[in-house]
Design a protein around this motif. Structure first.
Motif, short mmCIF file in Angstrom:
data_model
loop_
_atom_site.label_atom_id
_atom_site.label_comp_id
_atom_site.label_asym_id
_atom_site.label_seq_id
_atom_site.Cartn_x
_atom_site.Cartn_y
_atom_site.Cartn_z
N SER A 10 0.82 -1.21 0.00
CA SER A 10 0.00 0.00 0.00
C SER A 10 0.85 1.25 0.00
N LEU A 11 1.98 1.21 0.68
CA LEU A 11 2.89 2.37 0.66
C LEU A 11 3.50 2.56 -0.72
N LEU A 12 3.96 1.49 -1.33
CA LEU A 12 4.60 1.61 -2.64
C LEU A 12 3.62 2.04 -3.71
N TRP A 13 2.41 1.58 -3.62
CA TRP A 13 1.43 1.92 -4.63
C TRP A 13 0.63 3.16 -4.25
N ALA A 14 1.01 3.81 -3.17
CA ALA A 14 0.27 4.97 -2.68
C ALA A 14 0.13 6.05 -3.74
N TYR A 110 9.86 10.11 -14.53
CA TYR A 110 8.57 9.50 -14.87
C TYR A 110 8.41 9.43 -16.39
N ASN A 111 8.04 8.25 -16.89
CA ASN A 111 7.79 8.04 -18.31
C ASN A 111 6.30 7.75 -18.49
N PRO A 112 5.53 8.70 -19.05
CA PRO A 112 4.09 8.50 -19.20
C PRO A 112 3.71 7.32 -20.09
N ASP A 113 4.52 7.02 -21.11
CA ASP A 113 4.19 5.91 -22.01
C ASP A 113 4.25 4.56 -21.31
N THR A 114 5.27 4.36 -20.48
CA THR A 114 5.43 3.07 -19.80
C THR A 114 4.79 3.06 -18.42
N GLY A 115 4.50 4.24 -17.87
CA GLY A 115 3.96 4.33 -16.51
C GLY A 115 5.02 4.09 -15.45
N MET A 141 3.03 2.30 -12.75
CA MET A 141 1.63 2.64 -12.53
C MET A 141 0.68 1.86 -13.42
N LEU A 142 1.11 1.49 -14.60
CA LEU A 142 0.23 0.77 -15.52
C LEU A 142 0.02 -0.68 -15.10
N GLU A 143 1.06 -1.30 -14.56
CA GLU A 143 0.97 -2.71 -14.16
C GLU A 143 0.75 -2.88 -12.66
N ASN A 144 0.69 -1.77 -11.92
CA ASN A 144 0.46 -1.80 -10.49
C ASN A 144 1.51 -2.66 -9.77
N THR A 145 2.78 -2.46 -10.14
CA THR A 145 3.88 -3.19 -9.51
C THR A 145 4.89 -2.19 -8.95
N SER A 146 5.65 -2.64 -7.98
CA SER A 146 6.67 -1.77 -7.40
C SER A 146 7.79 -2.61 -6.83
N GLU A 147 8.93 -1.93 -6.66
CA GLU A 147 10.10 -2.61 -6.12
C GLU A 147 10.97 -1.56 -5.44
#
Length: 168
Positions: A10-14, A110-115, A141-147
């Motif tokens: 939740s923090l990473l995807w905040a 930030y790259n808007p095309d790749t999110g 942001m497009l795939e809702n993943t984070s690392e």
């Protein structure tokens, strides 16, 4: 361990919903700075000095903001400004805020095309009292993943509070 994973994610995807929402058209973007420079040869708009961006529920502050514009082609619709942006780079004292969520670092790309968004330079993400930090934070942001990546000088660290501790 399950609660830690939930809080961590939740923090990473905040910031993902706010940044992804900002891909929508017909939203006003308000940028203020001490100076703005456009270099047509390089297709870059540079905002410098006390940069402040407001768009929907998202605010960003930095020392500099570089907006790289894609070269225009014949098929591109003039009205579609969002698709003209190749990448956005915020440098120096970067702070991004959306409601009760905040992120800090020295460099945000930030790259808007790749999110794909990358936060570097002692990055910290906070939601209420909870926080995640590391050497580099990668969010798609497009795939809702984070690392969150650690490095030789800074390991990944997560600090989270229970609901009762959050209310204190």
């Amino acid at each position: 361990m399950k609660i830690l994973t939930i809080i961590f994610c939740s923090l990473l995807w905040a910031f993902a919903p706010a940044l992804a929402e900002n891909r929508l058209q017909d939203q006003i973007t308000d940028i203020t700075s001490d100076k703005m420079t456009y270099t047509g040869h390089d297709n870059i708009v540079i905002f410098s000095g006390n940069v402040h961006v407001i768009r929907a529920e998202l605010e960003l502050w930095s020392d500099q903001l570089h907006v790289h514009i894609k070269p225009q082609n014949a098929e591109q619709d003039e009205a579609d400004q969002q698709d003209k942006i190749e990448k956005i780079i915020a440098r120096g004292n970067v702070r991004i805020k959306s409601m009760n969520r905040e992120g800090k670092g020295e460099l945000l790309t930030y790259n808007p095309d790749t999110g794909q968004a990358t936060l570097e330079g002692n990055p910290v993400l906070m939601e209420d009292k909870n926080r995640v930090e590391g050497e580099i934070v990668l969010i798609n942001m497009l795939e809702n993943t984070s690392e969150v990546l650690g490095g030789p000088d800074r390991r990944v660290r997560v600090i989270f509070y229970s609901e009762s501790e959050q209310q204190e």
